[in-house]
Enzyme design. Structure first.
Site, short mmCIF file in Angstrom:
data_model
loop_
_atom_site.label_atom_id
_atom_site.label_comp_id
_atom_site.label_asym_id
_atom_site.label_seq_id
_atom_site.Cartn_x
_atom_site.Cartn_y
_atom_site.Cartn_z
CG HIS A 278 0.01 0.11 2.49
ND1 HIS A 278 0.54 -0.99 3.12
CD2 HIS A 278 0.51 1.19 3.15
CE1 HIS A 278 1.30 -0.60 4.12
NE2 HIS A 278 1.32 0.73 4.16
CG HIS B 191 7.62 5.02 1.10
ND1 HIS B 191 7.34 6.07 1.95
CD2 HIS B 191 7.46 3.88 1.83
CE1 HIS B 191 7.05 5.58 3.15
NE2 HIS B 191 7.10 4.27 3.11
#
Ligand code: 3AM
Length: 177
Positions: free
Chosen positions: A36, A120
């Protein structure tokens, strides 16, 4: 409940990211189901607070957008690499959404997040990963890049810490306009 706000990733993309894993001793690879992009870590809150935060997020208005993942890198703490990640191509819409979430959560009573948003997708947690193997991995995948994919909602996740991997559960999805 231990909570965080994140973008879910398309399943085919998660499989592709998970398939990059391997070849770095000391790396604990994140399984496809857990990949995720975190927008805001919230942490442990009692249920009534969770409800307030949910209301704040539900009232937020932002536009849908396209996102591209690109590049590979690491975070380090005290000179030690701790996380191996896939980066995100610069995206004003993403920054805008993250800013709105931060503002909404602060208005709902959370302390400001002091760390700068560094978007990220964590691929692996590192425990004394072999430096040469890690460098080789980063080099090998440096040009990693996805096609743009549509971001049409963001998600409030709960997280239960496990021995091997945390279990993340999507609790609420918030649609983007
Ligand atoms: O998105 P990633 O996987 O990089 O490391 C945790 C994970 O990051 C991070 O929140 C994400 C969802 O669990 N996290 C865990 N504890 C944290 C803390 N105290 C934290 N981020 C900031 N502060």
């Amino acid at each position: 409940m231990r909570l965080f706000v994140a973008l879910e990733l398309p399943w085919d993309l998660r499989e592709r990211l998970a398939a990059l894993g391997g070849g770095v001793p000391g790396a604990r690879w994140v399984p496809a189901e857990n990949l995720h992009l975190t927008l805001r870590f919230i942490g442990e809150v009692p249920p009534f607070r969770a409800e307030e935060l949910d209301h704040a997020l539900a009232a937020l208005r932002a536009r849908r957008f396209a996102l591209t993942l690109a590049g590979i890198g690491t975070f380090a703490k005290a000179g030690r690499e701790t996380v191996l990640w896939v980066g995100v191509e610069r995206n004003e819409r993403l920054d805008h959404l993250q800013g709105k979430i931060e503002t909404a959560l602060q208005r709902a009573g959370l302390e400001p997040e002091r760390r700068r948003f560094a978007p990220h997708v964590s691929l692996a947690r590192l425990d004394n990963a072999a430096p040469d193997k890690l460098a080789a991995f980063v080099q090998r995948h440096n040009l990693f890049r996805t096609d743009p994919f549509a971001v049409e909602h963001f998600t409030l996740f709960s997280s239960r810490l496990g021995k091997e991997q945390a279990a993340y559960e999507p609790e609420v999805e918030y649609s983007l306009a």
